[in-house]
Write an enzyme that holds these catalytic residues in place. Structure first.
Site, mmCIF file in Angstrom:
data_model
loop_
_atom_site.group_PDB
_atom_site.id
_atom_site.type_symbol
_atom_site.label_atom_id
_atom_site.label_comp_id
_atom_site.label_asym_id
_atom_site.label_seq_id
_atom_site.Cartn_x
_atom_site.Cartn_y
_atom_site.Cartn_z
ATOM 1 N N HIS A 17 0.822 -1.205 0.000
ATOM 2 C CA HIS A 17 0.000 0.000 0.000
ATOM 3 C C HIS A 17 0.862 1.264 0.000
ATOM 4 O O HIS A 17 0.531 2.254 -0.657
ATOM 5 C CB HIS A 17 -0.925 -0.019 1.219
ATOM 6 N N CYS B 121 -16.381 11.687 -13.081
ATOM 7 C CA CYS B 121 -15.521 12.265 -12.045
ATOM 8 C C CYS B 121 -14.819 11.186 -11.230
ATOM 9 O O CYS B 121 -14.127 11.493 -10.269
ATOM 10 C CB CYS B 121 -16.334 13.167 -11.113
ATOM 11 N N ASN C 99 -16.167 4.897 -9.579
ATOM 12 C CA ASN C 99 -15.769 4.041 -8.462
ATOM 13 C C ASN C 99 -16.987 3.343 -7.867
ATOM 14 O O ASN C 99 -17.025 2.119 -7.731
ATOM 15 C CB ASN C 99 -15.059 4.864 -7.381
ATOM 16 N N ASP C 100 -17.998 4.129 -7.487
ATOM 17 C CA ASP C 100 -19.195 3.531 -6.902
ATOM 18 C C ASP C 100 -20.031 2.801 -7.948
ATOM 19 O O ASP C 100 -20.619 1.756 -7.657
ATOM 20 C CB ASP C 100 -20.048 4.603 -6.206
ATOM 21 N N ARG D 136 -15.373 18.151 -2.962
ATOM 22 C CA ARG D 136 -15.740 17.199 -1.912
ATOM 23 C C ARG D 136 -15.921 17.958 -0.593
ATOM 24 O O ARG D 136 -14.961 18.167 0.149
ATOM 25 C CB ARG D 136 -14.660 16.136 -1.758
ATOM 26 N N GLU E 169 -24.159 6.975 -9.599
ATOM 27 C CA GLU E 169 -23.340 5.959 -8.933
ATOM 28 C C GLU E 169 -24.104 4.661 -8.740
ATOM 29 O O GLU E 169 -23.504 3.632 -8.427
ATOM 30 C CB GLU E 169 -22.882 6.480 -7.568
ATOM 31 N N ARG F 190 -15.317 -2.096 -3.098
ATOM 32 C CA ARG F 190 -13.973 -1.717 -3.530
ATOM 33 C C ARG F 190 -12.941 -1.821 -2.417
ATOM 34 O O ARG F 190 -11.751 -1.910 -2.687
ATOM 35 C CB ARG F 190 -13.991 -0.302 -4.102
ATOM 36 N N ARG G 63 -20.438 19.429 -4.438
ATOM 37 C CA ARG G 63 -21.179 18.208 -4.113
ATOM 38 C C ARG G 63 -21.647 18.294 -2.670
ATOM 39 O O ARG G 63 -20.854 18.580 -1.765
ATOM 40 C CB ARG G 63 -20.297 16.972 -4.307
#
Length: 880
Positions: A502, A815, A767-768, A609, A744, A778, A645
């Site tokens: 990681h 995005c 991603n979602d 965000r 999403e 994920r 958002r």
């Protein structure tokens, strides 16, 4: 029907850990039941015949049941369970003497592939062959099953019948693409790929001169020991031979199911592996030690063993030169050193209540530290890197780990540090028994978490700021890597570690060159020594004279100038080669990110965000604070649109100051706009702040996690109400606040035609969307390989949105992480996307990629991609 497998173990924890590994290897088709431990809280170790019998009945579906046992009474309990079962059930149950971990993995893959009981049992009995081969121990296969030693011309079922015909042989050649070669998971994927086909396939490693190995045998494939870059010959016979080779070729193109590394050897390409001296290197074997031999680049690099050159493994590309700064106190010592430093082990007068409270406080403190690191990473480089720290949070929250430590505090009178250290030691021993590189990586994460907790318990102070120059350390935990500052740190080199760790992935995401596994010699470098770090070749030059330093600085400057040129061009709006306008915007979290986005040439903020204003604080930001923050961001963007958002928390991002009920599956629960509508005070304050800022700046509102149209309607009504309220109070408000939604959830994508005209922008969070489309969380490493953004199912949903919005005023944006890959920009444009929102540093490269796209060709590519069978075929299209 598939063969069922039962694990009988004295330890419920051992059975569960082995089962977790088996399920990761074999997938959803595996029928597995556990009979571990006994139901006695005071003495949980033991076996119970009735548990074994119930487990057998749970997985019995007439294909047979294989029972694996650890030792002693486990065997007796299994035999007793067999006596208790009805004779017709017991007749197709086999008790197997194979090792419980290695045998289970081998058997699980065969069972999931549909093999009969006799082959599943034979493969289990061969479970130790791969390990024995690696250690140089000669073993003979104890059972039938057509492994690599099967005689030519015999029936692979083992009945000895000799074939008199010569079957047609189909051949294919591929190269091993993945960094770790034929370890357990890729071997399992090969076996699974052949399930249901009437074909026999053999694999020969032409590079190493090993094989052939039977492709249906997990142990045979692992024993083959194929490494990255090795050329393989696949030979197949039988009615489905052609299909078998097509499946295996596609699997190779998909990196054998492993995460795709930027510098991995291509499926059909040549060249030496990026991690070491050539095809003979092994990333798994080199972890924690220096790689012997030289590392060649385009110019051949330095010779092996050359003075002043240390050879390791490339973890993040790039070139850097600078003075060494040994991380020292900034990185944590080993667990043993921490315990010794804190005087742990002196238990005289230890009060159990006090020690339990100390442990709880340490765990809470480390939890907060990791959350800060995760949120900072998400803000800077996206969720992908942040989820690496999220894995550590999951390990920290393990209730069994805490319970084991508290039990030793209560029962043995241990202090908190000694008890927690012992609990971690026991957990790490379980990981070590699994003998799989990816699970060993999780063990490294657990060790990193443990060191953070022990540091808190024994009073070892941390430094939160990384030094400047080339950071040298024994290793970095993800939390430590998350504190790297690209403006201060020129490169990272470590004595141990892995390119797939990681920490390595985080360094790569931050754009910091990194080399790992250099050995202890790197820790002896004197502070201030000037070194050259070649992250592309995986080496560190320590004997840097003035001419060499000048050459390297010139190359670093040239690369920086190339990026600066891209950045300078990025200031202008871009169109495709055939004139279609595309906006490339930035994802940001805080004002300084907006300043960077403006410098990098972003056309606006595609996603602000706002949750970073709300996380890790005892109360929510008030209206005044939000107005000030949003205003600073808008000012930094100089009149370009900022998409705000609304609060996107819940699921993996809880709020300390919002009481959300505990949910069995929070990712499918109260998160995103659902939480905001359920907490109207939070939403009202945020909307008031956005409306006030939008009176003076171009602002768009974006709603996350929208599922039904009623959620959009509810927010519209609230915006109208608050607009009138603010006017009454004398505040300026915009005539109209543009509104967008995040796509999403697959259901919203499929209803995209109803959104056209209702919203100004549909922004696709890949991603979602990928997570929910493929039912693969994920943050769960067991299913991470399924969560591929390029799956044709995901691409089809994007295409559905693009088609619905075509010809309308509703813009389609992406995005998620997929937008930041320049290599897929054309594909996204072909699917109907016209806005890409990426991390600020990626704006120049993505804009350049857009300039090179022909929309007509991109649309042809998109149509072909949606028609593909899997992500491997999509990548093959992109490569062409």
């Amino acid at each position: 029907m598939t063969v069922g497998i039962v694990i009988v173990s004295h330890s419920a924890a051992l059975a569960a850990a082995a089962a977790e590994l088996a399920r990761e290897m074999a997938g959803d088709r595996l029928q597995l039941a556990l009979a571990g431990g006994v139901d006695d809280e005071q003495a949980p170790l033991g076996t119970d015949a009735t548990k074994v019998m119930a487990a057998i009945e749970e997985v019995d579906d007439d294909a047979g049941v294989l029972v694996l046992m650890d030792l002693g009474s486990a065997v007796l309990s299994a035999e007793m369970a067999l006596d208790l079962l009805p004779p017709e059930t017991a007749a197709h149950v086999e008790l197997c003497e194979a090792p419980i971990v290695e045998g289970l993995i081998a058997a699980a893959v065969q069972a999931a592939a549909g093999a009969p009981l006799v082959e599943v049992a034979a493969e289990a009995r061969n479970g130790l062959l791969a390990k024995a081969s690696h250690l140089g121990v000669e073993m003979s296969a104890p059972g039938a099953g057509g492994g690599p030693g099967a005689a030519e011309g015999t029936d692979p079922a083992g009945d000895g019948a000799v074939s008199t015909s010569v079957p047609e042989v189909h051949l294919a050649r591929v190269r091993v693409p993945n960094r770790l070669g034929f370890h357990a998971r890729p071997a399992a994927r090969i076996v699974e790929a052949l399930a249901g086909l009437d074909a026999e396939v053999a694999v020969t490693d032409l590079t190493a001169g090993r094989g052939p190995a039977r492709a249906r045998s997990l142990n045979a494939l692992i024993t083959l020991g194929a490494r990255q870059g090795d050329e393989l010959e696949l030979s197949a016979t039988g009615p489905d031979a052609t299909d078998a080779l097509e499946r295996l070729t596609a699997l190779v193109e998909d990196n054998l199911g492993d995460p795709i590394d930027d510098d991995a050897v291509g499926a059909g390409g040549g060249g030496a592996p990026a991690y070491g001296p050539g095809a003979g290197g092994s990333a798994a074997g080199a972890e924690g030690a220096a790689v012997a031999g030289g590392v060649g680049g385009a110019d051949g690099g330095a010779a092996a063993g050359a003075p002043g050159v240390l050879h390791g493994m490339s973890a993040a590309p790039g070139l850097a030169i600078g003075p060494v700064h040994q991380l020292g106190a900034a990185t944590l010592p080993t667990r043993e050193q921490l315990l010794a430093a804190g005087g742990a082990g002196d238990h005289a007068g230890t009060d159990a209540g006090t020690e339990r409270a100390r442990l709880a406080a340490a765990l809470a403190g480390v939890h907060a530290l990791l959350r800060r690191s995760r949120d900072e990473l998400a803000r800077r480089v996206g969720r992908g890197a942040a989820e690496m720290v999220g894995t550590q949070l999951l390990l920290l929250d393990d209730p069994d780990l805490r319970a084991a430590a508290e039990s030793d505090i209560d029962a043995r009178g241990l202090d908190a540090a000694t008890a927690f250290g012992g609990a971690v030691e026991a957990a790490l021993a379980n990981y070590a028994a699994l003998d799989d590189p990816y699970l060993l990586a999780r063990a490294a994460d657990l060790d990193a978490v443990a060191r953070e907790v022990l540091a808190a318990l024994v009073g070892v102070e941390r430094t939160e700021v990384m030094p400047e120059g080339v950071v040298v350390a024994r290793d970095l935990s993800p939390a430590e890597a998350g504190r790297l500052d690209p403006d201060r740190v020129r490169a990272v080199v470590t004595a141990t570690g892995s390119p797939t760790s990681h920490a390595a992935l985080i360094a790569r995401a931050l754009g910091i060159p990194a080399v790992v596994a250099l050995g202890a010699e790197v820790l002896a470098l004197a502070p201030g020594t000037e070194v050259v770090v070649d992250g592309d070749a995986g080496r560190v030059e320590t004997g840097v004279d003035a001419p060499r330093a000048e050459t390297v600085r010139g190359e670093v400057a040239r690369r920086a100038a190339a990026h600066a040129e891209l950045r300078e061009r990025a200031a202008a709006h871009v169109t495709t080669r055939d004139g279609t306008a595309v906006e490339v915007q930035a994802n940001v979290g805080l004002p300084r990110d907006a300043e960077l986005a403006a410098r990098e040439g972003a056309d606006g903020i595609g996603m602000l965000r706002t949750e970073f204003l709300f996380l890790d604080r005892p109360d929510a930001p008030d209206e005044r604070e939000q107005v000030a923050t949003y205003t600073r961001i808008c000012t930094a963007m100089g009149g370009r649109t900022v998409t705000v958002r609304t609060l996107d928390v819940g699921g993996d991002k809880p709020l300390d100051h919002v009481d959300v009920p505990e949910e069995a599956n929070p990712f499918l629960g109260t998160r995103g706009i659902r939480l905001s509508l359920a907490a109207p005070a939070l939403l009202r304050t945020q909307l008031r702040a956005v409306l006030r800022v939008a009176a003076a700046h171009p602002v768009q509102l974006m709603l996350p996690m929208v599922t039904v149209l009623e959620e959009i309607t509810a927010v519209r009504h609230l915006v109208a109400e608050l607009t009138e309220e603010l006017r009454t109070e004398g505040h300026a408000v915009p005539e109209r606040l543009p509104l967008g939604v995040m796509a999403e959830v697959p259901a919203l994508a499929l209803k995209a035609r109803h959104l056209v005209g209702e919203v100004d922008t549909i922004s696709i969070g890949t991603n979602d969307l990928t997570q929910y489309t493929l039912a693969a969380e994920r943050g769960n490493p067991a299913v991470a390989a399924l969560g591929d953004h390029l799956d044709p199912g995901v691409l089809s949903l994007i295409a559905t949105i693009g088609a619905a919005a075509h010809g309308s005023d509703t813009r389609v944006a992406v995005c998620g992480d997929l937008a930041s890959d320049p290599g897929v920009a054309g594909l996204l444009l072909g699917l109907g996307v016209r806005e890409l929102s990426v991390p600020p540093g990626d704006v120049p490269a993505v804009k350049q990629a857009v300039r090179e796209v022909s929309l007509a060709a991109a649309q042809e590519l998109a149509a072909a991609a949606v028609a593909c069978r899997g992500p491997a075929e999509v990548r093959a299209l992109l490569a062409r």
